[in-house]
Design an enzyme around this catalytic site. Structure first.
Site, PDB file in Angstrom:
ATOM      1  CE  LYS A  14      -1.696  -1.170   3.783  1.00  0.00           C
ATOM      2  NZ  LYS A  14      -1.273  -2.587   3.583  1.00  0.00           N
ATOM      3  NE  ARG A  87      -4.928  -1.557  10.040  1.00  0.00           N
ATOM      4  CZ  ARG A  87      -3.492  -1.283   9.691  1.00  0.00           C
ATOM      5  NH1 ARG A  87      -3.868   0.187   8.863  1.00  0.00           N
ATOM      6  NH2 ARG A  87      -2.710  -1.848   9.573  1.00  0.00           N
ATOM      7  NE  ARG A 123       7.753  -2.413   5.800  1.00  0.00           N
ATOM      8  CZ  ARG A 123       6.971  -1.540   6.687  1.00  0.00           C
ATOM      9  NH1 ARG A 123       5.508  -1.066   5.408  1.00  0.00           N
ATOM     10  NH2 ARG A 123       5.735  -2.435   7.364  1.00  0.00           N
ATOM     11  NE  ARG A 156       6.240   0.194   9.493  1.00  0.00           N
ATOM     12  CZ  ARG A 156       4.828   0.546   8.728  1.00  0.00           C
ATOM     13  NH1 ARG A 156       4.592   1.056   8.657  1.00  0.00           N
ATOM     14  NH2 ARG A 156       4.014  -0.400   9.455  1.00  0.00           N
ATOM     15  NE  ARG A 167       1.953  -4.584  10.866  1.00  0.00           N
ATOM     16  CZ  ARG A 167       3.010  -4.004  10.248  1.00  0.00           C
ATOM     17  NH1 ARG A 167       4.914  -4.835  10.293  1.00  0.00           N
ATOM     18  NH2 ARG A 167       3.103  -3.365   9.268  1.00  0.00           N
TER      19      ARG A 167
HETATM   20  P1  AP5 Z   1       4.963  -1.580   1.505  1.00  0.00           P
HETATM   21  O1  AP5 Z   1       4.401  -1.049   0.752  1.00  0.00           O
HETATM   22  O2  AP5 Z   1       5.385  -0.981   3.118  1.00  0.00           O
HETATM   23  O3  AP5 Z   1       3.554  -2.256   2.514  1.00  0.00           O
HETATM   24  P2  AP5 Z   1       2.723  -2.009   3.214  1.00  0.00           P
HETATM   25  O4  AP5 Z   1       0.824  -2.354   2.588  1.00  0.00           O
HETATM   26  O5  AP5 Z   1       2.623  -0.244   3.326  1.00  0.00           O
HETATM   27  O6  AP5 Z   1       2.528  -2.479   4.727  1.00  0.00           O
HETATM   28  P3  AP5 Z   1       2.415  -1.873   6.192  1.00  0.00           P
HETATM   29  O7  AP5 Z   1       3.050  -2.839   7.120  1.00  0.00           O
HETATM   30  O8  AP5 Z   1       2.703  -0.046   6.234  1.00  0.00           O
HETATM   31  O9  AP5 Z   1       1.250  -1.778   6.346  1.00  0.00           O
HETATM   32  P4  AP5 Z   1       0.120  -1.651   7.763  1.00  0.00           P
HETATM   33  O10 AP5 Z   1      -1.176  -1.510   7.081  1.00  0.00           O
HETATM   34  O11 AP5 Z   1       0.480  -2.817   8.582  1.00  0.00           O
HETATM   35  O12 AP5 Z   1       1.047  -0.793   8.393  1.00  0.00           O
HETATM   36  P5  AP5 Z   1      -0.091   0.413   9.161  1.00  0.00           P
HETATM   37  O13 AP5 Z   1       1.860   1.509   8.986  1.00  0.00           O
HETATM   38  O14 AP5 Z   1      -0.948   1.184   8.226  1.00  0.00           O
HETATM   39  O15 AP5 Z   1       5.616  -2.900   0.781  1.00  0.00           O
HETATM   40  C1  AP5 Z   1       6.135  -4.020   1.859  1.00  0.00           C
HETATM   41  C2  AP5 Z   1       7.521  -4.410   1.717  1.00  0.00           C
HETATM   42  O16 AP5 Z   1       7.878  -5.191   1.022  1.00  0.00           O
HETATM   43  C3  AP5 Z   1       8.432  -2.989   1.146  1.00  0.00           C
HETATM   44  O17 AP5 Z   1       9.761  -3.361   1.244  1.00  0.00           O
HETATM   45  C4  AP5 Z   1       8.455  -3.170  -0.269  1.00  0.00           C
HETATM   46  O18 AP5 Z   1       9.589  -2.971  -0.651  1.00  0.00           O
HETATM   47  C5  AP5 Z   1       8.028  -4.375  -0.565  1.00  0.00           C
HETATM   48  N1  AP5 Z   1       7.091  -4.228  -1.741  1.00  0.00           N
HETATM   49  C6  AP5 Z   1       6.148  -3.595  -1.916  1.00  0.00           C
HETATM   50  N2  AP5 Z   1       5.786  -3.663  -2.766  1.00  0.00           N
HETATM   51  C7  AP5 Z   1       6.153  -5.378  -3.472  1.00  0.00           C
HETATM   52  C8  AP5 Z   1       6.044  -6.152  -5.080  1.00  0.00           C
HETATM   53  N3  AP5 Z   1       5.029  -5.428  -5.493  1.00  0.00           N
HETATM   54  N4  AP5 Z   1       6.857  -6.986  -4.776  1.00  0.00           N
HETATM   55  C9  AP5 Z   1       8.128  -6.570  -4.054  1.00  0.00           C
HETATM   56  N5  AP5 Z   1       8.102  -6.613  -2.947  1.00  0.00           N
HETATM   57  C10 AP5 Z   1       6.760  -5.532  -2.604  1.00  0.00           C
HETATM   58  O19 AP5 Z   1       0.290   0.248  10.370  1.00  0.00           O
HETATM   59  C11 AP5 Z   1       0.675  -0.370  11.197  1.00  0.00           C
HETATM   60  C12 AP5 Z   1       0.283   0.009  12.566  1.00  0.00           C
HETATM   61  O20 AP5 Z   1      -0.331   1.238  13.351  1.00  0.00           O
HETATM   62  C13 AP5 Z   1      -1.307  -1.105  13.269  1.00  0.00           C
HETATM   63  O21 AP5 Z   1      -0.243  -2.690  13.395  1.00  0.00           O
HETATM   64  C14 AP5 Z   1      -1.788  -0.612  14.018  1.00  0.00           C
HETATM   65  O22 AP5 Z   1      -1.261  -0.483  14.841  1.00  0.00           O
HETATM   66  C15 AP5 Z   1      -1.449   0.833  13.710  1.00  0.00           C
HETATM   67  N6  AP5 Z   1      -2.138   1.602  12.918  1.00  0.00           N
HETATM   68  C16 AP5 Z   1      -2.561   2.243  11.945  1.00  0.00           C
HETATM   69  N7  AP5 Z   1      -3.691   2.284  10.963  1.00  0.00           N
HETATM   70  C17 AP5 Z   1      -4.668   3.094  11.881  1.00  0.00           C
HETATM   71  C18 AP5 Z   1      -6.191   2.757  11.949  1.00  0.00           C
HETATM   72  N8  AP5 Z   1      -6.135   3.041  11.058  1.00  0.00           N
HETATM   73  N9  AP5 Z   1      -6.763   2.263  13.532  1.00  0.00           N
HETATM   74  C19 AP5 Z   1      -5.805   1.480  14.105  1.00  0.00           C
HETATM   75  N10 AP5 Z   1      -4.991   1.203  14.283  1.00  0.00           N
HETATM   76  C20 AP5 Z   1      -3.889   2.359  12.892  1.00  0.00           C
END
Ligand code: AP5
Length: 209
Positions: A14, A87, A123, A156, A167
């Site tokens: 994402k 979420r 990552r 991270r 997660r």
């Molecule tokens: P990346 O693009 O970073 O993946 P992502 O889907 O953005 O993953 P996240 O871990 O950031 O998602 P998340 O939803 O868990 O985290 P968030 O910060 O929202 O890609 C990942 C890796 O793969 C990278 O190394 C990239 O280079 C590689 N890659 C990408 N595309 C690729 C491809 N096509 N092929 C090969 N490799 C590839 O949430 C974190 C925490 O915040 C949650 O656990 C929660 O505690 C809190 N939080 C966030 N939002 C909320 C909410 N709305 N409500 C409550 N708590 C929340």
């Protein structure tokens, strides 16, 4: 341009696709994860509580997240990518209200979650989370340094394997009904997230036009 709600498991790409959509199409990116990490970086009392929840791989309270989200939106002027929100069903309902009168699509990143642990443990990101690398599939030119800003890259805290697995469990238990809700509204486009980042981007671009 229609606002885009990105739905997908942790590591499904994402953030990577958001950066491309911002650069190529002029979207504004709002990531609740990044907003929460900014709060932690301020080292406030609230930030400390948020850190404990995120380090355990759990969801932060709906009330806090929506407050941060709303403070960063100007929907009458800009088209947004919602990354990491909603979420759960409560957040989906809240976002429905926020988006009333505005057009949107939900982009569902479909892929087998088996490979995601490896993606996430490899990552590396800049401190603000805006520049994303992968030690195996997309390494920086100089180890440990962002190609674009020259900043140090970090891992991270919630990218440790045991937290990643928690997660994933949270995603599996909360997101099914959210995806179904957008499907029933006829708002979902599905993309195959198990292909190169360039191919994923081309698929999104072709489907949101
Ligand atoms: P990346 O693009 O970073 O993946 P992502 O889907 O953005 O993953 P996240 O871990 O950031 O998602 P998340 O939803 O868990 O985290 P968030 O910060 O929202 O890609 C990942 C890796 O793969 C990278 O190394 C990239 O280079 C590689 N890659 C990408 N595309 C690729 C491809 N096509 N092929 C090969 N490799 C590839 O949430 C974190 C925490 O915040 C949650 O656990 C929660 O505690 C809190 N939080 C966030 N939002 C909320 C909410 N709305 N409500 C409550 N708590 C929340």
């Amino acid at each position: 341009m229609k606002n885009l709600i990105l739905l997908g498991a942790p590591g499904s790409g994402k953030g990577t696709q958001s950066a491309k959509l911002v650069k190529e199409l002029g979207y504004f990116h709002v990531s609740t994860g990044n907003l929460l990490r900014e709060e932690i970086a301020r080292e406030s009392e609230l930030g400390k509580r948020v850190k404990a929840v995120m380090d355990a791989g759990q969801l932060v309270s709906d009330e806090l997240v929506v407050e941060l989200l709303k403070a960063n939106l100007n929907l009458s002027e800009n088209s947004y990518i919602f990354d990491g929100y909603p979420r759960n069903e409560v957040q989906a309902e809240t976002l429905n209200g926020i988006l009333e009168g505005h057009q949107y699509l939900a982009v569902y990143f479909k892929l087998d979650t088996e490979n995601l642990v490896e993606r996430l443990t490899n990552r590396r990101v800049t401190k603000d989370g805006k520049h994303i690398y992968n030690l195996k599939t997309n390494p920086p030119k100089v180890a440990g340094v962002c190609d674009i800003t020259g900043e140090e890259l970090i891992q991270r805290d919630d990218d440790k394997e045991e937290v990643v697995r928690d997660r994933m469990k949270v995603f599996d238990s909360t997101m099914g009904p959210v995806i179904d809700k957008y499907r029933k509204l006829g708002k979902v486009i599905e993309v195959n997230a198990d292909q190169s980042p360039e191919a994923v981007f081309a698929e999104i671009k072709g489907k949101i036009d």
